[in-house]
Design an enzyme around this catalytic site. Structure first.
Site, PDB file in Angstrom:
ATOM      1  N   HIS A   1       0.841  -1.216   0.000  1.00  0.00           N
ATOM      2  CA  HIS A   1       0.000   0.000   0.000  1.00  0.00           C
ATOM      3  C   HIS A   1       0.870   1.258   0.000  1.00  0.00           C
ATOM      4  O   HIS A   1       0.572   2.226  -0.701  1.00  0.00           O
ATOM      5  CB  HIS A   1      -0.946   0.015   1.207  1.00  0.00           C
TER       6      HIS A   1
ATOM      7  N   HIS B   1      -1.071 -11.713  -4.568  1.00  0.00           N
ATOM      8  CA  HIS B   1       0.265 -11.113  -4.630  1.00  0.00           C
ATOM      9  C   HIS B   1       1.222 -12.043  -5.386  1.00  0.00           C
ATOM     10  O   HIS B   1       2.053 -11.592  -6.157  1.00  0.00           O
ATOM     11  CB  HIS B   1       0.801 -10.851  -3.224  1.00  0.00           C
TER      12      HIS B   1
ATOM     13  N   HIS C   1      -9.585  -2.237  -3.845  1.00  0.00           N
ATOM     14  CA  HIS C   1      -8.425  -2.580  -3.028  1.00  0.00           C
ATOM     15  C   HIS C   1      -7.497  -3.548  -3.768  1.00  0.00           C
ATOM     16  O   HIS C   1      -6.269  -3.469  -3.638  1.00  0.00           O
ATOM     17  CB  HIS C   1      -8.827  -3.151  -1.669  1.00  0.00           C
TER      18      HIS C   1
ATOM     19  N   ASP D   1      -3.433  -3.189  -4.440  1.00  0.00           N
ATOM     20  CA  ASP D   1      -2.395  -4.212  -4.250  1.00  0.00           C
ATOM     21  C   ASP D   1      -1.612  -4.449  -5.544  1.00  0.00           C
ATOM     22  O   ASP D   1      -0.377  -4.579  -5.527  1.00  0.00           O
ATOM     23  CB  ASP D   1      -3.027  -5.532  -3.795  1.00  0.00           C
TER      24      ASP D   1
HETATM   25 ZN   LIG Z   1      -3.823  -4.791   0.312  1.00  0.00          ZN
END
Ligand SMILES: [Zn+2]
Length: 282
Positions: free
Chosen positions: A77, A268, A241, A245
């Site tokens: 973030h 991720h 969100h 990311d």
């Molecule tokens: Zn996040």
């Protein structure tokens, strides 16, 4: 050529989502051409951890840079905020293993960056932009992330959760070409979107000793009957969100490729796999 760094320093303290450890982050202007890097000021000799794809060493639930001994976790973030707002170089001092989650979004970081402002720096020769000439993709099961040739840097994301409060959400966001304007759309459209989780997964993760710093103050939690801590900042806050990311993970390339990034139900791990493939082929 010119790059930008912060015109002043930024300090925030708070708890890390996964470690539950309280840390203090102090972001200082970087030397010209020094890029964005972390400094573990609590460890002997204050080791430096560059915010680069090459330093990613773990991607379970957050992105971690460094080595098994010397690392900094949940960098996404903060790095998304710096890079999307045009901060090319920054020295990020941290006195522990994880960046504070703050309110679960990037808003506190972007507000602070806007408040201190940027300054221009002269650096040497301009490195070539990363241009995607052919589609590049990675996938796992029904999830994927791709980068397509495009005239501008754009991020599109889809998520699909088996709970009515989230369901199927898609969103697309173009990184403003005018990065010097801090009112760009990252600040208003993406940065305020908070971390979210499903109640049944959270209980399991906490029993497994993970997300020790998570609470209803720093993450949106969704149960079978709806959100436990409304109101949402956007009806589609979760997918926004996910774009936050993705922007943070792709920023580890050093600069944003001119490409359209398209992700579906990704993680991720998959974001970083795509970034590695881009480094390999572009
Ligand atoms: Zn996040």
């Amino acid at each position: 050529m010119h790059q930008h760094t912060l015109a002043g320093e930024i300090i925030h303290k708070g708890v890390g989502l996964h470690s539950g450890v309280n840390t203090r982050v102090r972001i200082l202007p970087g030397e010209p051409g020094s890029d964005r890097y972390f400094v573990r000021v609590d460890l002997p000799n204050s080791p430096i951890i560059p915010a680069k794809i090459a330093t990613v060493n773990q991607t379970v639930l957050s992105t971690q840079l460094g080595t098994d001994e010397i690392y900094v976790r949940t960098v996404e973030h903060l790095l998304a905020s710096l890079s999307a707002m045009g901060v090319d170089s920054a020295r990020i001092e941290i006195d522990g293993p994880e960046v504070p989650l703050l309110d679960g979004s990037a808003q506190i970081w972007t507000d602070s960056i806007a408040a201190v402002g940027l300054v221009s720096q002269s650096v040497g020769d301009e490195s070539a932009p990363i241009v995607i000439k052919e589609p590049i993709s990675v996938h796992q099961g029904d999830t994927f992330v791709c980068a397509f040739p495009a005239p501008e840097t754009r991020f599109s994301y889809g998520i699909d959760f088996d709970v009515p409060a989230i369901g199927n959400q898609w969103y697309s966001f173009s990184l403003s070409s005018n990065l010097e304007n801090t009112e760009n759309s990252f600040v208003t459209e993406i940065a305020p979107a908070r971390t979210f989780g499903l109640l049944h997964q959270i209980e399991y993760l906490q029993k497994s000793g993970l997300i020790k710093g998570g609470s209803l103050d720093n993450a949106l939690v969704c149960g079978a009957d709806g959100w436990l801590n409304p109101p949402l900042r956007f009806a589609n806050e979760p997918v926004r969100h996910k774009i936050l990311d993705l922007v943070g993970d792709i920023s580890l390339l050093g600069k944003f490729p001119v490409a359209h990034f398209l992700a579906y139900k990704a993680s991720h791990n998959l974001h970083i796999q795509l970034a590695k493939k881009i480094l390999e082929f572009c």
